[in-house]
Design a protein around this motif. Structure first.
Motif, short mmCIF file in Angstrom:
data_model
loop_
_atom_site.label_atom_id
_atom_site.label_comp_id
_atom_site.label_asym_id
_atom_site.label_seq_id
_atom_site.Cartn_x
_atom_site.Cartn_y
_atom_site.Cartn_z
N GLU A 1 0.83 -1.20 0.00
CA GLU A 1 0.00 0.00 0.00
C GLU A 1 0.87 1.26 0.00
OE1 GLU A 1 -3.40 2.37 -0.05
OE2 GLU A 1 -3.14 0.21 -0.43
N ALA A 2 1.95 1.25 0.78
CA ALA A 2 2.84 2.41 0.82
C ALA A 2 3.53 2.63 -0.53
CB ALA A 2 3.88 2.24 1.92
N ILE A 3 3.91 1.55 -1.19
CA ILE A 3 4.53 1.65 -2.52
C ILE A 3 3.55 2.29 -3.50
CG2 ILE A 3 5.37 0.32 -4.49
CD1 ILE A 3 6.51 -1.69 -2.40
N ALA A 4 2.29 1.83 -3.47
CA ALA A 4 1.27 2.38 -4.36
C ALA A 4 0.98 3.84 -4.02
CB ALA A 4 0.00 1.55 -4.27
N GLN A 5 0.88 4.15 -2.74
CA GLN A 5 0.61 5.53 -2.33
C GLN A 5 1.77 6.46 -2.72
OE1 GLN A 5 -2.08 6.83 -1.33
NE2 GLN A 5 -3.32 5.20 -0.42
N ASN A 6 2.98 5.95 -2.68
CA ASN A 6 4.14 6.74 -3.08
C ASN A 6 4.06 7.10 -4.56
OD1 ASN A 6 6.74 7.95 -2.61
ND2 ASN A 6 7.66 6.19 -3.65
N VAL A 7 3.65 6.15 -5.37
CA VAL A 7 3.47 6.43 -6.80
C VAL A 7 2.38 7.47 -7.00
CG1 VAL A 7 2.71 5.45 -8.99
CG2 VAL A 7 4.33 4.18 -7.57
N ARG A 8 1.22 7.25 -6.39
CA ARG A 8 0.10 8.17 -6.58
C ARG A 8 0.43 9.57 -6.07
NH1 ARG A 8 -2.97 3.52 -4.27
NH2 ARG A 8 -3.84 2.35 -6.03
N HIS A 9 1.13 9.64 -4.95
CA HIS A 9 1.50 10.93 -4.39
C HIS A 9 2.37 11.73 -5.37
CE1 HIS A 9 2.83 13.93 -1.48
NE2 HIS A 9 4.09 13.60 -1.69
N ASN A 10 3.31 11.05 -6.01
CA ASN A 10 4.19 11.75 -6.95
C ASN A 10 3.53 12.04 -8.28
OD1 ASN A 10 7.09 12.10 -5.78
ND2 ASN A 10 6.41 10.10 -5.03
N VAL A 11 2.57 11.22 -8.67
CA VAL A 11 1.77 11.55 -9.85
C VAL A 11 1.02 12.86 -9.62
CG1 VAL A 11 -0.26 10.88 -11.21
CG2 VAL A 11 1.53 9.21 -10.75
N ARG A 12 0.38 12.99 -8.46
CA ARG A 12 -0.35 14.22 -8.15
C ARG A 12 0.58 15.43 -8.12
NH1 ARG A 12 -3.02 10.62 -4.54
NH2 ARG A 12 -1.64 11.26 -2.83
N ARG A 13 1.76 15.24 -7.53
CA ARG A 13 2.73 16.35 -7.48
C ARG A 13 3.09 16.83 -8.88
NH1 ARG A 13 8.05 15.93 -4.37
NH2 ARG A 13 7.99 18.11 -5.00
#
Length: 234
Positions: A188-200
């Motif tokens: 979940e943290a790996i996926a959230q890290n990707v999504r967080h940087n996509v939004r950035r």
């Protein structure tokens, strides 16, 4: 940033034009961009090409490549079809994962595949100067940088050198994963890290956010499973 763009304009002039907002570079539909011509791929076409390449890689049927082909053209210019924000993990090499040849990908790699000021500037160059229509943030299974961040946040251990900078960059994703209460906190943290940087990246002005709003550039996230070698979009 070592190669010159196809128009024989100096890099200084190009970067000045970017700063002035002169390089709009609207995307036009077309087939796969060749290294000898300008990049005219749409974001969706670029993404489809990457996923097709990953399918070949996962099936162990990569394209035959003559690396001497197009070498002279690549000396003069580069026309990558996509930018990839990847992890520095030695098992995750985007050119292989997506079965692309020299000059096809503009890759920014750092442990934990996150975006900082330096990588953002590189991606702006890839989009505004080189004309890449797609940015893919690529996380991967069993990411050591994310795993270390989870451990540090649990134990409050102080890492040596500059390693705390990695932890600080990935910490927001771990916080999001903890709130989600997922059965697999690391995944979940790996996926959230990707999504967080996509939004950035989608919101990063003035260059990327403008092109995203116009539909000239797409930012997507992906997850690479080291075991089966497949990439799935997040």
């Amino acid at each position: 940033m070592c190669d010159q763009h196809a128009s024989h304009v100096s890099r200084r002039t190009l970067l000045t034009a970017v700063a002035a907002g002169a390089l709009a570079m609207p995307a036009a539909p077309g087939a796969a961009a060749e290294v000898s011509g300008s990049n005219v791929m749409t974001p969706d076409a670029a993404l489809a090409r990457l996923l097709e390449g990953n399918g070949r890689y996962a099936a162990n049927t990569p394209s035959y490549r003559d690396f001497s082909a197009g070498r002279a053209a690549r000396v003069a210019a580069q026309h990558p079809i996509a930018c990839v924000v990847g992890c520095a993990d030695a098992r995750v090499a985007p050119d292989f994962v997506f079965d692309q040849g020299p000059g096809d990908l503009f890759v920014v790699r750092v442990a934990g595949n996150f975006v900082n000021t330096d990588s953002l500037a590189s991606l702006e160059y890839g989009v505004a100067v080189l004309g890449a229509p797609l940015i893919l943030v690529l996380g991967h299974s069993d990411c050591g940088a994310v795993k270390a961040t989870i451990e540090v946040m649990k134990t409050n251990v102080v890492l040596p050198g500059h390693l705390p900078m990695l932890i600080d960059a990935i910490r927001p994703a771990v916080d999001l994963a903890e709130k989600a209460r997922a059965p697999d906190p690391l995944a979940e943290a790996i996926a959230q890290n990707v999504r967080h940087n996509v939004r950035r990246l989608e919101q990063a002005g003035p260059i990327l956010s403008d092109r995203v709003a116009r539909g000239q550039v797409k930012v997507v996230g992906g997850f690479y499973d080291i075991g089966n070698r497949k990439v799935t979009l997040l």
